[in-house]
Design an enzyme around this catalytic site. Structure first.
Site, PDB file in Angstrom:
ATOM      1  N   HIS A   1       0.879  -1.179   0.000  1.00 28.93           N
ATOM      2  CA  HIS A   1       0.000   0.000   0.000  1.00 28.93           C
ATOM      3  C   HIS A   1       0.920   1.234   0.000  1.00 28.93           C
ATOM      4  O   HIS A   1       2.032   1.166   0.524  1.00 28.93           O
ATOM      5  CB  HIS A   1      -0.836  -0.051   1.282  1.00 28.93           C
ATOM      6  CG  HIS A   1      -1.908   0.980   1.407  1.00 28.93           C
ATOM      7  ND1 HIS A   1      -1.653   2.272   1.795  1.00 28.93           N
ATOM      8  CD2 HIS A   1      -3.246   0.906   1.224  1.00 28.93           C
ATOM      9  CE1 HIS A   1      -2.788   2.950   1.843  1.00 28.93           C
ATOM     10  NE2 HIS A   1      -3.781   2.144   1.502  1.00 28.93           N
TER      11      HIS A   1
ATOM     12  N   ASP B   1       3.137  -4.659   8.046  1.00 24.76           N
ATOM     13  CA  ASP B   1       1.939  -3.847   7.869  1.00 24.76           C
ATOM     14  C   ASP B   1       0.756  -4.816   7.967  1.00 24.76           C
ATOM     15  O   ASP B   1       0.477  -5.577   7.044  1.00 24.76           O
ATOM     16  CB  ASP B   1       1.987  -3.167   6.483  1.00 24.76           C
ATOM     17  CG  ASP B   1       0.670  -2.489   6.130  1.00 24.76           C
ATOM     18  OD1 ASP B   1      -0.310  -2.653   6.871  1.00 24.76           O
ATOM     19  OD2 ASP B   1       0.630  -1.801   5.086  1.00 24.76           O
TER      20      ASP B   1
ATOM     21  N   GLN C   1      -4.441  -5.266   6.839  1.00 24.60           N
ATOM     22  CA  GLN C   1      -5.459  -6.177   6.294  1.00 24.60           C
ATOM     23  C   GLN C   1      -5.499  -7.519   7.029  1.00 24.60           C
ATOM     24  O   GLN C   1      -6.318  -8.374   6.689  1.00 24.60           O
ATOM     25  CB  GLN C   1      -5.211  -6.426   4.794  1.00 24.60           C
ATOM     26  CG  GLN C   1      -5.382  -5.200   3.926  1.00 24.60           C
ATOM     27  CD  GLN C   1      -6.816  -4.659   3.932  1.00 24.60           C
ATOM     28  OE1 GLN C   1      -7.774  -5.369   4.236  1.00 24.60           O
ATOM     29  NE2 GLN C   1      -6.962  -3.387   3.603  1.00 24.60           N
TER      30      GLN C   1
ATOM     31  N   LYS D   1     -10.345  -0.754  10.498  1.00 24.02           N
ATOM     32  CA  LYS D   1     -10.433  -1.933   9.610  1.00 24.02           C
ATOM     33  C   LYS D   1     -10.734  -3.196  10.419  1.00 24.02           C
ATOM     34  O   LYS D   1     -10.743  -4.304   9.894  1.00 24.02           O
ATOM     35  CB  LYS D   1      -9.120  -2.115   8.841  1.00 24.02           C
ATOM     36  CG  LYS D   1      -8.881  -1.007   7.812  1.00 24.02           C
ATOM     37  CD  LYS D   1      -7.680  -1.343   6.967  1.00 24.02           C
ATOM     38  CE  LYS D   1      -7.150  -0.152   6.208  1.00 24.02           C
ATOM     39  NZ  LYS D   1      -7.927   0.193   5.023  1.00 24.02           N
TER      40      LYS D   1
ATOM     41  N   CYS E   1      -4.830   2.557  -3.772  1.00 25.27           N
ATOM     42  CA  CYS E   1      -3.612   3.018  -3.066  1.00 25.27           C
ATOM     43  C   CYS E   1      -2.440   2.083  -3.313  1.00 25.27           C
ATOM     44  O   CYS E   1      -1.569   1.901  -2.431  1.00 25.27           O
ATOM     45  CB  CYS E   1      -3.847   3.177  -1.569  1.00 25.27           C
ATOM     46  SG  CYS E   1      -4.954   4.513  -1.182  1.00 25.27           S
TER      47      CYS E   1
END
Ligand code: PLP
Length: 406
Positions: free
Chosen positions: A123, A200, A203, A226, A364
């Site tokens: 991202h 990261d 998600q 999220k 993104c």
């Protein structure tokens, strides 16, 4: 059925509404998830009964708010199995968590000629902060590419590591391709060369059981919004040894020990990295969201979402002209696609007319669009409150839209 979907959906009042006269089908969960009533009520309770600033007050409300805020930190610590609660830093979200590490770790540990490894499927939030620090420090960004299945190769990763590599920053799950990356292997390989790894987890935190101790990652970042929580709150987990060695990222109130015009000393962890009044209600709401996820069971969530993914994939590929981007063997409940030469925006806008919310555009991840030489994608991303019937509605919608546009 693994989950009691009828009961679960009652907790998400927003899903009951109609959009453009049609029942809402919300498939934009990778952008942000909806919030259960338990989270909404926790926010309401905070502002109607508990609101006060934290850490500074001796009065009743301040003490309640401080206790709730710090209890939320412990809920998060347990959720990701961090060893110490002060290794949990509250931020605004994944983006700020990565910026914090890139800037602060970068200032301390990255110098001229050093290298930073990221992947081609990051991202923008896990690209640009590294680019900025690389430019500042005259360091080099090394990019691990992905193959036709949207998978990265461990062999290629090993080849990218050099004695100059200072940090590896990679996503757990790609928000555009759904690929679940082999982060445990990446961390093991990096640690053999004493290179720290930032994950990261934007998600992954709501879809996969995260155990930072078992993963042994050095940093793990995720966003509250999220994972059923409010916007404006996020988490940086960092190993104590790194966080202690890194300089403050922002400065001001809350993070100081003593201030004179000659010299300021800073508080210890986690406060050193939490300048200013934090998002108090956000932290409390995020803890509620985590409790909610735990009450359902993240393993059950993962299993059900996997069924949704398989069902959606099978239905999508039966549509003429359909091309799905991202066919990794380990994949999360995200389907990104294009149909023939139809522009993704046209499909997105017409699906919205049918009440179906999908995301369109570069998501993104412009380097992924460049990899495939496409202007954008249509992304349907699923959550555990979605149903197979909703997938049928989207598929019927796509067929109708396709007929109209061709
Ligand atoms: N990383 C990934 C993989 C994401 O999917 C996102 C958001 O879509 C981000 C980082 C940025 O998250 P936020 O905007 O919540 O900071």
């Amino acid at each position: 059925m693994i989950l009691d979907i009828i009961k679960i959906r009652k907790d998400f009042p927003i899903l009951e509404q109609k959009v453009n006269g049609k029942q809402l089908v919300y498939f934009d969960n990778a952008a942000t998830t909806q919030k259960p009533i338990q989270v909404i009520e926790a926010l309401n309770k905070f502002y109607t009964e508990q609101n006060s600033n934290i850490h500074r007050g001796v009065h009743h409300l301040s003490q309640i708010a401080t206790t709730k805020f710090e209890e939320s930190r412990i809920t998060i610590q347990k959720f990701i199995n961090a060893s110490k609660s002060h290794e949990i830093i509250f931020t605004r979200g994944t983006t700020e968590s990565i910026n914090l590490v890139a800037s602060s770790f970068g200032k301390k540990f990255i110098t001229d000629g050093d290298e930073i490894i990221i992947s081609e499927m990051e991202h923008h939030s896990n690209i640009v902060p590294w680019q900025i620090i690389a430019e500042e420090k005259k360091a080099i960004l090394r990019v691990l590419s992905f193959d036709d299945n949207a998978e990265i190769s461990i062999e290629n990763f090993k080849k990218l590591i050099t004695p100059k590599t200072k940090i590896v920053a990679i996503n757990h799950i790609s928000n555009s391709l759904g690929t679940i990356n082999p982060i445990k292997e990446i961390i093991e390989i990096s640690h053999k060369k004493s290179i720290p790894v930032l994950i990261d987890g934007a998600q992954s935190a709501s879809h996969i059981k995260i155990d930072v101790n078992d993963l042994d990652c050095d940093f793990y970042c995720f966003s509250g919004h999220k994972i059923l929580g409010p916007t404006g709150i996020g988490v940086l987990y960092g190993k104590e040894q790194f966080l202690n060695a890194m300089p403050p990222y922002q400065s001001g109130g809350e993070m100081i020990d003593t201030v004179t015009f000659e010299k300021t000393t800073f508080k210890g962890l986690p406060f050193k990295f939490e300048a200013g009044t934090p998002d108090i209600s956000g932290a409390i709401g995020l803890a509620k969201a985590i409790e909610y996820i735990k009450s359902i069971g993240i393993e059950k969530i993962a299993e059900y979402e996997n069924e949704l993914l398989n069902y959606a994939t099978e239905k999508l590929i039966s549509i003429n002209g359909m091309k799905i981007y991202g066919n990794a063997r380990q994949k999360s409940a995200i389907t990104s696609f294009n149909i023939g030469n139809i522009h993704p925006y046209d499909i997105g806008i017409l699906l919205d007319q049918l009440g179906v919310a999908v995301r369109t555009g570069h998501l993104c991840t412009q380097p992924i669009m460049n990899h495939y030489n496409i202007p954008g994608l249509i992304r349907a991303s699923y959550a555990f409150y979605n149903t197979f019937e909703e997938i049928d509605i989207m598929i019927d919608g796509i067929k109708k839209v396709k007929q109209m546009l061709e």
